[in-house]
Design a protein around this motif. Structure first.
Motif, PDB file in Angstrom:
ATOM      1  N   VAL A 224      -4.578  77.217 -48.789  1.00 19.53           N
ATOM      2  CA  VAL A 224      -3.831  78.405 -49.208  1.00 19.53           C
ATOM      3  C   VAL A 224      -2.765  78.756 -48.177  1.00 19.53           C
ATOM      4  O   VAL A 224      -1.628  79.110 -48.530  1.00 19.53           O
ATOM      5  CB  VAL A 224      -4.805  79.586 -49.424  1.00 19.53           C
ATOM      6  CG1 VAL A 224      -4.039  80.871 -49.677  1.00 19.53           C
ATOM      7  CG2 VAL A 224      -5.734  79.302 -50.588  1.00 19.53           C
ATOM      8  N   GLY A 225      -3.132  78.653 -46.900  1.00 21.03           N
ATOM      9  CA  GLY A 225      -2.146  78.930 -45.861  1.00 21.03           C
ATOM     10  C   GLY A 225      -0.954  77.994 -45.914  1.00 21.03           C
ATOM     11  O   GLY A 225       0.200  78.413 -45.759  1.00 21.03           O
ATOM     12  N   LEU A 226      -1.225  76.720 -46.158  1.00 19.95           N
ATOM     13  CA  LEU A 226      -0.125  75.756 -46.269  1.00 19.95           C
ATOM     14  C   LEU A 226       0.758  76.051 -47.479  1.00 19.95           C
ATOM     15  O   LEU A 226       1.988  75.935 -47.414  1.00 19.95           O
ATOM     16  CB  LEU A 226      -0.694  74.341 -46.361  1.00 19.95           C
ATOM     17  CG  LEU A 226      -1.345  73.795 -45.085  1.00 19.95           C
ATOM     18  CD1 LEU A 226      -1.968  72.427 -45.344  1.00 19.95           C
ATOM     19  CD2 LEU A 226      -0.326  73.694 -43.963  1.00 19.95           C
ATOM     20  N   GLU A 227       0.096  76.433 -48.601  1.00 18.66           N
ATOM     21  CA  GLU A 227       0.886  76.764 -49.793  1.00 18.66           C
ATOM     22  C   GLU A 227       1.771  77.982 -49.541  1.00 18.66           C
ATOM     23  O   GLU A 227       2.948  78.001 -49.926  1.00 18.66           O
ATOM     24  CB  GLU A 227      -0.056  77.024 -50.969  1.00 18.66           C
ATOM     25  CG  GLU A 227      -0.797  75.765 -51.447  1.00 18.66           C
ATOM     26  CD  GLU A 227      -1.793  76.078 -52.550  1.00 18.66           C
ATOM     27  OE1 GLU A 227      -1.968  77.280 -52.849  1.00 18.66           O
ATOM     28  OE2 GLU A 227      -2.380  75.125 -53.108  1.00 18.66           O
ATOM     29  N   ARG A 228       1.195  78.997 -48.894  1.00 19.92           N
ATOM     30  CA  ARG A 228       2.002  80.176 -48.597  1.00 19.92           C
ATOM     31  C   ARG A 228       3.110  79.861 -47.609  1.00 19.92           C
ATOM     32  O   ARG A 228       4.231  80.361 -47.742  1.00 19.92           O
ATOM     33  CB  ARG A 228       1.092  81.282 -48.041  1.00 19.92           C
ATOM     34  CG  ARG A 228       0.121  81.845 -49.082  1.00 19.92           C
ATOM     35  CD  ARG A 228      -0.710  82.965 -48.508  1.00 19.92           C
ATOM     36  NE  ARG A 228      -1.606  83.521 -49.523  1.00 19.92           N
ATOM     37  CZ  ARG A 228      -2.471  84.489 -49.290  1.00 19.92           C
ATOM     38  NH1 ARG A 228      -2.558  85.029 -48.079  1.00 19.92           N
ATOM     39  NH2 ARG A 228      -3.242  84.942 -50.276  1.00 19.92           N
ATOM     40  N   MET A 229       2.801  79.051 -46.634  1.00 22.81           N
ATOM     41  CA  MET A 229       3.817  78.661 -45.668  1.00 22.81           C
ATOM     42  C   MET A 229       4.941  77.895 -46.346  1.00 22.81           C
ATOM     43  O   MET A 229       6.131  78.093 -46.049  1.00 22.81           O
ATOM     44  CB  MET A 229       3.183  77.826 -44.553  1.00 22.81           C
ATOM     45  CG  MET A 229       4.150  77.467 -43.423  1.00 22.81           C
ATOM     46  SD  MET A 229       3.332  76.478 -42.161  1.00 22.81           S
ATOM     47  CE  MET A 229       2.119  77.670 -41.587  1.00 22.81           C
ATOM     48  N   GLN A 230       4.563  77.024 -47.295  1.00 25.19           N
ATOM     49  CA  GLN A 230       5.567  76.276 -48.030  1.00 25.19           C
ATOM     50  C   GLN A 230       6.435  77.207 -48.863  1.00 25.19           C
ATOM     51  O   GLN A 230       7.672  77.031 -48.946  1.00 25.19           O
ATOM     52  CB  GLN A 230       4.889  75.244 -48.944  1.00 25.19           C
ATOM     53  CG  GLN A 230       5.839  74.318 -49.654  1.00 25.19           C
ATOM     54  CD  GLN A 230       6.571  73.383 -48.714  1.00 25.19           C
ATOM     55  OE1 GLN A 230       6.053  73.062 -47.644  1.00 25.19           O
ATOM     56  NE2 GLN A 230       7.778  72.989 -49.081  1.00 25.19           N
ATOM     57  N   ALA A 231       5.787  78.214 -49.516  1.00 25.02           N
ATOM     58  CA  ALA A 231       6.558  79.164 -50.317  1.00 25.02           C
ATOM     59  C   ALA A 231       7.520  79.965 -49.442  1.00 25.02           C
ATOM     60  O   ALA A 231       8.687  80.187 -49.807  1.00 25.02           O
ATOM     61  CB  ALA A 231       5.605  80.097 -51.053  1.00 25.02           C
TER      62      ALA A 231
END
Length: 311
Positions: A224-231
């Protein structure tokens, strides 16, 4: 050395009995294997009948007519050899059980049965609860005597013709087994008191489940952190792109070419307006305006006459 207070997570009697049943099943397997090996050893010994017959014949020849006594002695020799093979099997079983108990306790503080039931042996003479070699040997010896030692001795006495001794050993073995199965004060058995130990919950399965759950939560959180960071990264890229485009437009509006182009347009508009005014103020422009007024007046008069005729 003074004993420490037992830990509160003491194993239940049901778990201990189930663990003992698993370990005893392993003992029965080892006994069956030794029985098979002993059977082949006896068969191999008896297969040498030519040599045995020669020995028996020589004994009869030297018996000086006491053939009954010589035959009896020969029979006892054969029986004694077979009894020795059987006794060796019982001794081997006792040693195997002791080695299994000692190695398991000294290495991990639990046997296979205790491992499967998620319990372990806890020392009451060590602050950390670990078993030393001497303590492991004491508990292994006591367990071996209770599980197989007395029964092996009773069987050997029975085969040797010591019926009274065999009966006594059988009675003692059963009594010790029953006494050890009943937890004494503090939930400890006779073997626990001999070895200075108790049996507690190991908590291995619970810790493994907790570790697996924590790993899954950590993995999910990382994803989830990686997805948010990507967003966030994509949004920053888009914002930077918009800012870059706005900056280019501003630079384009403020560029020399744009300023010159605006000035040319303004000059062209002013020149067109001045030329139109000059044309209207000229002689030809006045004539064209007069002609337009006359044509308009004539058209108005014709229109009025037509309306009057119709009326």
């Amino acid at each position: 050395m003074a004993e420490h207070i037992p830990p509160p997570d003491r194993a239940s009697a049901g778990r201990r009995i189930a663990a003992w049943a698993i370990d005893f099943a392993l003992i029965l397997g080892a006994a069956a294997l030794l029985g098979s090996v002993t059977h082949y050893r006896i068969a191999d010994y008896l297969s040498g009948w030519p040599g045995l017959a020669q020995t028996g014949g020589w004994d009869l020849f030297r018996a000086n007519g006491d053939w009954g006594g010589a035959g009896k002695a020969f029979g006892w020799d054969v029986f004694g050899e077979i009894l020795l093979l059987i006794a060796e099997a019982f001794v081997a079983l006792v040693l195997i059980v002791f080695a299994y108990q000692f190695a398991s306790l000294a290495w991990k503080g639990r046997t296979l049965g205790k491992f499967l039931l998620d319990i372990r042996v806890h020392s009451l003479t060590d602050p950390q609860g670990g078993l030393g070699k001497w303590q492991s040997a004491r508990r292994a010896f006591a367990s071996t005597v209770v599980d197989v030692g007395l029964y092996a001795a009773a069987c050997i006495a029975l085969l040797a013709g010591k019926y009274v001794l065999s009966l006594i050993l059988w009675a003692v073995a059963v009594a010790v087994l029953v006494l050890n199965a009943v937890p004494l004060a503090g939930g400890r058995t006779m073997i626990d008191r001999i070895a200075g130990t108790t049996v507690v919950h190991a908590g291995l399965y619970q810790r493994s489940w907790q570790a697996a759950r924590d790993a899954a939560i950590l993995e999910r959180g990382t994803q989830v952190g990686l997805e948010r960071m990507q967003a966030v990264t994509n949004a920053m890229k888009q914002q930077a792109q918009h800012l870059a485009e706005d900056e280019r437009l501003r630079q384009l509006r403020e560029s020399t070419q744009a300023i010159q182009l605006r000035r040319l347009g303004q000059d062209a508009g002013r020149q067109t307006g001045d030329a139109a005014r000059q044309l209207l103020n000229s002689e030809r422009g006045q004539q064209a305006q007069d002609t337009a007024k006359k044509v308009s007046a004539n058209l108005r008069a014709v229109y009025d006459r037509r309306r009057g005729t119709r009326s």
